[in-house]
Write a protein that holds these residues in place. Structure first.
Motif, mmCIF file in Angstrom:
data_model
loop_
_atom_site.group_PDB
_atom_site.id
_atom_site.type_symbol
_atom_site.label_atom_id
_atom_site.label_comp_id
_atom_site.label_asym_id
_atom_site.label_seq_id
_atom_site.Cartn_x
_atom_site.Cartn_y
_atom_site.Cartn_z
ATOM 1 N N MET A 1 -18.090 13.445 -8.739
ATOM 2 C CA MET A 1 -16.850 14.108 -8.330
ATOM 3 C C MET A 1 -15.705 13.085 -8.328
ATOM 4 O O MET A 1 -15.825 11.991 -7.794
ATOM 5 N N THR A 2 -14.583 13.443 -8.952
ATOM 6 C CA THR A 2 -13.430 12.551 -9.043
ATOM 7 C C THR A 2 -12.634 12.569 -7.735
ATOM 8 O O THR A 2 -12.349 13.632 -7.193
ATOM 9 N N THR A 3 -12.302 11.377 -7.247
ATOM 10 C CA THR A 3 -11.514 11.266 -6.016
ATOM 11 C C THR A 3 -10.034 11.433 -6.319
ATOM 12 O O THR A 3 -9.513 10.832 -7.267
ATOM 13 N N ASP A 4 -9.380 12.261 -5.535
ATOM 14 C CA ASP A 4 -7.917 12.360 -5.617
ATOM 15 C C ASP A 4 -7.365 11.249 -4.727
ATOM 16 O O ASP A 4 -7.210 11.403 -3.520
ATOM 17 N N TRP A 5 -7.056 10.109 -5.345
ATOM 18 C CA TRP A 5 -6.681 8.931 -4.568
ATOM 19 C C TRP A 5 -5.316 9.094 -3.897
ATOM 20 O O TRP A 5 -5.087 8.525 -2.833
ATOM 21 N N MET A 6 -4.440 9.885 -4.476
ATOM 22 C CA MET A 6 -3.143 10.087 -3.841
ATOM 23 C C MET A 6 -3.300 10.868 -2.538
ATOM 24 O O MET A 6 -2.675 10.545 -1.522
ATOM 25 N N ALA A 7 -4.166 11.870 -2.543
ATOM 26 C CA ALA A 7 -4.431 12.625 -1.324
ATOM 27 C C ALA A 7 -5.156 11.763 -0.301
ATOM 28 O O ALA A 7 -4.882 11.831 0.904
ATOM 29 N N GLU A 8 -6.085 10.906 -0.772
ATOM 30 C CA GLU A 8 -6.821 10.032 0.131
ATOM 31 C C GLU A 8 -5.899 8.996 0.766
ATOM 32 O O GLU A 8 -6.009 8.704 1.962
ATOM 33 N N LEU A 9 -4.963 8.460 0.001
ATOM 34 C CA LEU A 9 -4.021 7.489 0.559
ATOM 35 C C LEU A 9 -3.135 8.151 1.605
ATOM 36 O O LEU A 9 -2.880 7.576 2.671
ATOM 37 N N GLU A 10 -2.680 9.352 1.326
ATOM 38 C CA GLU A 10 -1.853 10.074 2.297
ATOM 39 C C GLU A 10 -2.624 10.315 3.590
ATOM 40 O O GLU A 10 -2.091 10.155 4.689
ATOM 41 N N ARG A 11 -3.907 10.663 3.449
ATOM 42 C CA ARG A 11 -4.742 10.917 4.631
ATOM 43 C C ARG A 11 -4.966 9.634 5.427
ATOM 44 O O ARG A 11 -4.774 9.598 6.648
ATOM 45 N N ILE A 12 -5.346 8.571 4.742
ATOM 46 C CA ILE A 12 -5.723 7.347 5.440
ATOM 47 C C ILE A 12 -4.505 6.642 6.033
ATOM 48 O O ILE A 12 -4.599 5.996 7.089
ATOM 49 N N ALA A 13 -3.345 6.793 5.394
ATOM 50 C CA ALA A 13 -2.135 6.134 5.889
ATOM 51 C C ALA A 13 -1.636 6.754 7.193
ATOM 52 O O ALA A 13 -0.875 6.120 7.928
ATOM 53 N N ARG A 14 -2.081 7.953 7.490
ATOM 54 C CA ARG A 14 -1.669 8.589 8.748
ATOM 55 C C ARG A 14 -2.221 7.841 9.956
ATOM 56 O O ARG A 14 -1.760 8.049 11.085
ATOM 57 N N GLY A 15 -3.205 6.970 9.749
ATOM 58 C CA GLY A 15 -3.768 6.186 10.846
ATOM 59 C C GLY A 15 -2.800 5.168 11.405
ATOM 60 O O GLY A 15 -2.975 4.678 12.521
ATOM 61 N N ARG A 16 -1.767 4.814 10.646
ATOM 62 C CA ARG A 16 -0.736 3.884 11.144
ATOM 63 C C ARG A 16 0.368 4.733 11.780
ATOM 64 O O ARG A 16 1.424 4.935 11.191
ATOM 65 N N ARG A 17 0.107 5.176 13.001
ATOM 66 C CA ARG A 17 0.917 6.252 13.564
ATOM 67 C C ARG A 17 1.671 5.893 14.834
ATOM 68 O O ARG A 17 2.391 6.724 15.370
ATOM 69 N N PHE A 18 1.517 4.680 15.368
ATOM 70 C CA PHE A 18 2.092 4.410 16.691
ATOM 71 C C PHE A 18 3.599 4.252 16.625
ATOM 72 O O PHE A 18 4.132 3.574 15.761
ATOM 73 N N ASP A 19 4.298 4.904 17.552
ATOM 74 C CA ASP A 19 5.747 4.853 17.608
ATOM 75 C C ASP A 19 6.160 3.829 18.653
ATOM 76 O O ASP A 19 6.108 4.085 19.850
ATOM 77 N N GLU A 20 6.600 2.641 18.215
ATOM 78 C CA GLU A 20 6.919 1.559 19.144
ATOM 79 C C GLU A 20 8.093 1.896 20.050
ATOM 80 O O GLU A 20 8.210 1.384 21.157
ATOM 81 N N ARG A 21 8.962 2.791 19.616
ATOM 82 C CA ARG A 21 10.158 3.091 20.394
ATOM 83 C C ARG A 21 9.833 3.814 21.699
ATOM 84 O O ARG A 21 10.641 3.840 22.611
ATOM 85 N N SER A 22 8.637 4.395 21.780
ATOM 86 C CA SER A 22 8.311 5.165 22.977
ATOM 87 C C SER A 22 7.630 4.327 24.055
ATOM 88 O O SER A 22 7.257 4.836 25.093
#
Length: 207
Positions: A1-22
């Motif tokens: 099965m071929t990986t959709d790397w663009m979708a995987e990058l979008e998913r995995i990048a959501r882990g960098r989510r902390f908002d320092e301003r708060s």
């Protein structure tokens, strides 16, 4: 099965989510106070990890920050103030020794699409975007199980491994110039948090 790397990058990048301003503000010349045992346990439970012993002792006895990025709780949850690089979704994944990724990195580099191999521009663009996204996923996974504990300027950072066999050791993220993540060492042994605290990562890294 071929990986959709663009979708995987979008998913995995959501882990960098902390908002320092708060994060609640702290005077620039003040060390934030230590955390309580209950607060540390709450943060560990949220991240799905146990902090390395020396770092945990620092949080409990010395300060929630100081020379390192401040660990604090905001409306978004627990996170490190001033840090936009730690991937929280990958904290519970073992930190990989850079040598363990070298073969895959070499193979990925060898697969970079070249324009001359694609008679059709659109086909080349699509292939390159998928390859570039796979490279982005690879970069995120290089720092799995590690906290960007200190910003050293010019794109450099110090990492604290919090999971896996290298848990508790400090690493230097030098990807800004040499594309390498390097161990800090002292007299031939890995540098732990108390060895490093108050020192200089640059003086403990072997280029």
């Amino acid at each position: 099965m071929t990986t959709d790397w663009m979708a995987e990058l979008e998913r995995i990048a959501r882990g960098r989510r902390f908002d320092e301003r708060s994060c609640p503000p702290v005077r620039q010349d003040a060390f934030p106070p230590p955390l309580s045992e209950a607060e540390i346990c709450e943060a560990e439970a949220e991240f799905g990890i146990a902090f390395p012993e020396q770092y945990r002792e620092h949080l409990l006895r010395k300060s929630a920050g100081g020379a390192v990025n401040r660990l604090c709780r905001s409306a978004a949850g627990w996170g490190w103030h001033g840090d936009s690089s730690t991937n929280y979704d990958l904290l519970a994944t073992d930190f990989p020794h850079p040598d363990s990724l070298r073969a895959y990195e070499d193979e990925l580099d060898a697969r970079e699409p070249l324009r001359q191999n694609f008679p059709d521009h659109n086909a080349f663009q699509a292939a390159w975007e998928q390859w570039d996204a796979e490279f982005g996923v690879f970069q995120e996974r290089r720092t799995s199980g590690a906290v960007f504990i200190q910003d050293n300027g010019c794109g450099f950072s110090t990492l604290l491994a919090v999971t896996g066999p290298h848990r508790g050791s400090l690493w230097f993220d030098g990807r800004a110039t040499c594309d390498r993540i390097l161990p800090l060492s002292l007299c031939g042994r890995p540098v732990l948090f108390m060895d490093w605290l108050g020192g200089s990562s640059m003086s403990l890294v072997g280029w």
